[in-house]
Design an enzyme around this catalytic site. Sequence first.
Site, PDB file in Angstrom:
ATOM      1  N   ARG A 111      23.875  27.164  55.330  1.00  0.00           N
ATOM      2  CA  ARG A 111      23.160  26.995  54.048  1.00  0.00           C
ATOM      3  C   ARG A 111      22.838  28.316  53.353  1.00  0.00           C
ATOM      4  NH1 ARG A 111      20.877  23.020  57.287  1.00  0.00           N
ATOM      5  NH2 ARG A 111      21.641  20.968  56.692  1.00  0.00           N
ATOM      6  N   LYS A 133      29.390  33.899  40.556  1.00  0.00           N
ATOM      7  CA  LYS A 133      30.263  32.719  40.624  1.00  0.00           C
ATOM      8  C   LYS A 133      31.183  32.873  41.822  1.00  0.00           C
ATOM      9  CE  LYS A 133      30.646  31.089  35.882  1.00  0.00           C
ATOM     10  NZ  LYS A 133      31.571  30.882  34.739  1.00  0.00           N
ATOM     11  N   GLU A 175      40.316  41.922  31.329  1.00  0.00           N
ATOM     12  CA  GLU A 175      38.908  41.509  31.365  1.00  0.00           C
ATOM     13  C   GLU A 175      38.034  42.556  30.671  1.00  0.00           C
ATOM     14  OE1 GLU A 175      37.787  38.603  32.113  1.00  0.00           O
ATOM     15  OE2 GLU A 175      38.923  37.723  33.762  1.00  0.00           O
ATOM     16  N   LYS A 224      27.939  42.437  31.416  1.00  0.00           N
ATOM     17  CA  LYS A 224      27.962  41.165  32.143  1.00  0.00           C
ATOM     18  C   LYS A 224      26.622  40.913  32.841  1.00  0.00           C
ATOM     19  CE  LYS A 224      30.355  38.052  35.118  1.00  0.00           C
ATOM     20  NZ  LYS A 224      31.481  37.726  35.986  1.00  0.00           N
ATOM     21  N   GLU A 234      24.852  29.414  33.366  1.00  0.00           N
ATOM     22  CA  GLU A 234      25.772  29.138  32.269  1.00  0.00           C
ATOM     23  C   GLU A 234      25.365  27.944  31.418  1.00  0.00           C
ATOM     24  OE1 GLU A 234      29.960  30.135  33.086  1.00  0.00           O
ATOM     25  OE2 GLU A 234      30.483  28.370  31.925  1.00  0.00           O
ATOM     26  N   ARG A 238      26.115  32.727  28.678  1.00  0.00           N
ATOM     27  CA  ARG A 238      27.132  33.084  29.682  1.00  0.00           C
ATOM     28  C   ARG A 238      28.497  32.467  29.366  1.00  0.00           C
ATOM     29  NH1 ARG A 238      26.691  33.493  36.303  1.00  0.00           N
ATOM     30  NH2 ARG A 238      28.780  34.345  36.534  1.00  0.00           N
ATOM     31  N   ASN A 242      33.648  33.197  29.001  1.00  0.00           N
ATOM     32  CA  ASN A 242      34.876  32.417  29.198  1.00  0.00           C
ATOM     33  C   ASN A 242      35.884  32.653  28.080  1.00  0.00           C
ATOM     34  OD1 ASN A 242      33.991  31.145  31.568  1.00  0.00           O
ATOM     35  ND2 ASN A 242      32.775  29.706  30.379  1.00  0.00           N
ATOM     36  N   HIS A 245      39.571  32.023  28.512  1.00  0.00           N
ATOM     37  CA  HIS A 245      39.777  31.385  29.812  1.00  0.00           C
ATOM     38  C   HIS A 245      40.240  29.934  29.723  1.00  0.00           C
ATOM     39  CE1 HIS A 245      37.985  35.025  31.286  1.00  0.00           C
ATOM     40  NE2 HIS A 245      38.095  34.627  32.545  1.00  0.00           N
ATOM     41  N   HIS A 249      43.372  29.749  31.836  1.00  0.00           N
ATOM     42  CA  HIS A 249      43.441  28.963  33.076  1.00  0.00           C
ATOM     43  C   HIS A 249      44.574  27.949  33.011  1.00  0.00           C
ATOM     44  CE1 HIS A 249      39.064  29.715  34.635  1.00  0.00           C
ATOM     45  NE2 HIS A 249      39.876  30.722  34.857  1.00  0.00           N
ATOM     46  N   HIS A 262      45.615  36.703  36.679  1.00  0.00           N
ATOM     47  CA  HIS A 262      44.482  36.151  35.937  1.00  0.00           C
ATOM     48  C   HIS A 262      44.317  36.906  34.611  1.00  0.00           C
ATOM     49  CE1 HIS A 262      40.621  34.189  35.408  1.00  0.00           C
ATOM     50  NE2 HIS A 262      40.070  35.363  35.175  1.00  0.00           N
TER      51      HIS A 262
HETATM   52  N1  NAD Z   1      33.623  35.098  40.121  1.00  0.00           N
HETATM   53  C1  NAD Z   1      33.844  35.471  38.884  1.00  0.00           C
HETATM   54  O1  NAD Z   1      32.944  35.583  38.060  1.00  0.00           O
HETATM   55  C2  NAD Z   1      35.249  35.777  38.470  1.00  0.00           C
HETATM   56  C3  NAD Z   1      35.496  36.396  37.244  1.00  0.00           C
HETATM   57  C4  NAD Z   1      36.801  36.730  36.926  1.00  0.00           C
HETATM   58  C5  NAD Z   1      37.840  36.425  37.797  1.00  0.00           C
HETATM   59  N2  NAD Z   1      37.555  35.807  38.969  1.00  0.00           N
HETATM   60  C6  NAD Z   1      38.615  35.474  39.916  1.00  0.00           C
HETATM   61  O2  NAD Z   1      39.155  36.676  40.404  1.00  0.00           O
HETATM   62  C7  NAD Z   1      40.498  36.441  40.816  1.00  0.00           C
HETATM   63  C8  NAD Z   1      41.364  37.570  40.321  1.00  0.00           C
HETATM   64  O3  NAD Z   1      40.893  38.767  40.870  1.00  0.00           O
HETATM   65  P1  NAD Z   1      41.879  39.988  41.179  1.00  0.00           P
HETATM   66  O4  NAD Z   1      42.703  40.237  39.997  1.00  0.00           O
HETATM   67  O5  NAD Z   1      41.060  41.061  41.748  1.00  0.00           O
HETATM   68  O6  NAD Z   1      42.877  39.326  42.227  1.00  0.00           O
HETATM   69  P2  NAD Z   1      43.155  39.522  43.786  1.00  0.00           P
HETATM   70  O7  NAD Z   1      41.924  39.501  44.558  1.00  0.00           O
HETATM   71  O8  NAD Z   1      44.194  38.513  44.105  1.00  0.00           O
HETATM   72  O9  NAD Z   1      43.783  40.984  43.866  1.00  0.00           O
HETATM   73  C9  NAD Z   1      45.013  41.216  43.266  1.00  0.00           C
HETATM   74  C10 NAD Z   1      46.021  41.792  44.264  1.00  0.00           C
HETATM   75  O10 NAD Z   1      45.675  43.143  44.535  1.00  0.00           O
HETATM   76  C11 NAD Z   1      45.574  43.337  45.936  1.00  0.00           C
HETATM   77  N3  NAD Z   1      44.618  44.401  46.131  1.00  0.00           N
HETATM   78  C12 NAD Z   1      43.269  44.339  46.087  1.00  0.00           C
HETATM   79  N4  NAD Z   1      42.746  45.563  46.163  1.00  0.00           N
HETATM   80  C13 NAD Z   1      43.770  46.423  46.284  1.00  0.00           C
HETATM   81  C14 NAD Z   1      43.871  47.826  46.397  1.00  0.00           C
HETATM   82  N5  NAD Z   1      42.799  48.610  46.331  1.00  0.00           N
HETATM   83  N6  NAD Z   1      45.093  48.371  46.520  1.00  0.00           N
HETATM   84  C15 NAD Z   1      46.214  47.595  46.528  1.00  0.00           C
HETATM   85  N7  NAD Z   1      46.176  46.269  46.392  1.00  0.00           N
HETATM   86  C16 NAD Z   1      44.974  45.694  46.269  1.00  0.00           C
HETATM   87  C17 NAD Z   1      45.196  41.998  46.488  1.00  0.00           C
HETATM   88  O11 NAD Z   1      45.542  41.890  47.834  1.00  0.00           O
HETATM   89  C18 NAD Z   1      46.022  41.071  45.603  1.00  0.00           C
HETATM   90  O12 NAD Z   1      47.329  41.025  46.081  1.00  0.00           O
HETATM   91  C19 NAD Z   1      40.889  35.088  40.281  1.00  0.00           C
HETATM   92  O13 NAD Z   1      40.917  34.168  41.323  1.00  0.00           O
HETATM   93  C20 NAD Z   1      39.784  34.747  39.308  1.00  0.00           C
HETATM   94  O14 NAD Z   1      39.554  33.375  39.206  1.00  0.00           O
HETATM   95  C21 NAD Z   1      36.292  35.491  39.321  1.00  0.00           C
END
Ligand code: NAD
Length: 360
Positions: A111, A133, A175, A224, A234, A238, A242, A245, A249, A262
């Site tokens: 939990r 999130k 972003e 942010k 949200e 907030r 999006n 998005h 998405h 993304h």
């Molecule tokens: N929680 C939130 O508020 C929020 C906001 C925006 C996006 N997201 C989510 O985030 C995700 C996208 O994040 P992302 O773009 O970081 O993707 P990711 O975590 O998949 O990373 C992208 C790639 O880079 C690699 N990687 C990570 N760090 C590295 C480094 N230092 N050197 C080499 N490779 C590295 C990872 O292994 C992966 O292959 C999506 O799932 C999206 O929905 C969440």
Amino acid sequence: MNFTFGEYKTQVIISRETPVFEKITADLQAVGKKPLVVIDENTKSIAEKIFGSNVHYCLLRSGEENKNWQAVETILAAARKAFLGRDGVFIGVGGGVIGDLTGFAASVYMRGCRFVLISTTLLAMVDASVGGKTGFDLFGIKNLAGTFYPAEIVYMPLESLATLPQREWKSGFAELIKTAVLDGDDFLDVLAENAGKGEYVIDSVNDDANDALLECIERAVLYKGKVVSEDFREGGKRKLLNLGHTFGHALEAAAGLGNITHGEAVAWGIVQSCALGVELGITPRTRAKKITALIASSGYDCSMPHPLAGSTAFLESMLSDKKKKDGKMTFVVPDEKSARVVTLEDTKIVEKILKEGFTF
Ligand SMILES: NC(=O)c1ccc[n+]([C@@H]2O[C@H](COP(=O)([O-])OP(=O)(O)OC[C@H]3O[C@@H](n4cnc5c(N)ncnc54)[C@H](O)[C@@H]3O)[C@@H](O)[C@H]2O)c1
């Protein structure tokens, strides 16, 4: 930087160097059991350099296509195997995927356990790791399941970006553009100056490019953090985050999760939002042009109409979007200085833009 998100507090530490284990332990103030460190194939070496053999590791496969229930189960199983109690600490080392998965697992294990992030992608630094999130993709739908559970500390070491592939830089930059549209035109101008510099290589941590990058990250986190502090769950402001998005998405789903990044999807989505905003008389055409010019010059696919956008998968994904309420669709569109949320009962105008494209 310190933020309060609902009943949670988050400290964000942006630095050039990667934090050492002793610092993290001190920041956490006495960890009883060894923490569980969640990593993927590409962040393993970063984590091992920080933690050595002082922690338990949980290795996941990298990429959006692995942001699923099986990954959550793997983390929960590792926590159980390590006999983590309610005072256990989950530390995610990676990008947005590792962050969202680790946060979700930490929020449900017993939990709710302690949760820390070390962000290693630009996207995670400027967006995903702040605001709480968490979640994973389910039934082919992005982030269908999730919780609000902010990390108590988020480390953002620029040095860890040294190995980030070019495409992932670009994903994060999208972003940043989104935040700049929301924050105002002077931030957009700063990004325009830096567009195309996705090749920052953090081998020398002191050069000018990295100063600019640090400033952009700080600015995005501050923006942010402020928005989420005012509207953690949200209900209002907030939703602006999006921007791009709803369209983005759907494109990600239509392309098959993991096939476009993304950020690429969000950048394309912002262009569609600009078109919608102009059609609705909300986005001044000059601002729409400025935003789309920045997106195009940063190397994103801005094609309108997009070859995938008229597909059944695309439309189905749009219709099942979480932001759809009472048969109405919600979109965020840029306005004069920032953006605003619009709710449409009739989505013909959206379908027209998607099928026929738009000229700014
Ligand atoms: N929680 C939130 O508020 C929020 C906001 C925006 C996006 N997201 C989510 O985030 C995700 C996208 O994040 P992302 O773009 O970081 O993707 P990711 O975590 O998949 O990373 C992208 C790639 O880079 C690699 N990687 C990570 N760090 C590295 C480094 N230092 N050197 C080499 N490779 C590295 C990872 O292994 C992966 O292959 C999506 O799932 C999206 O929905 C969440």
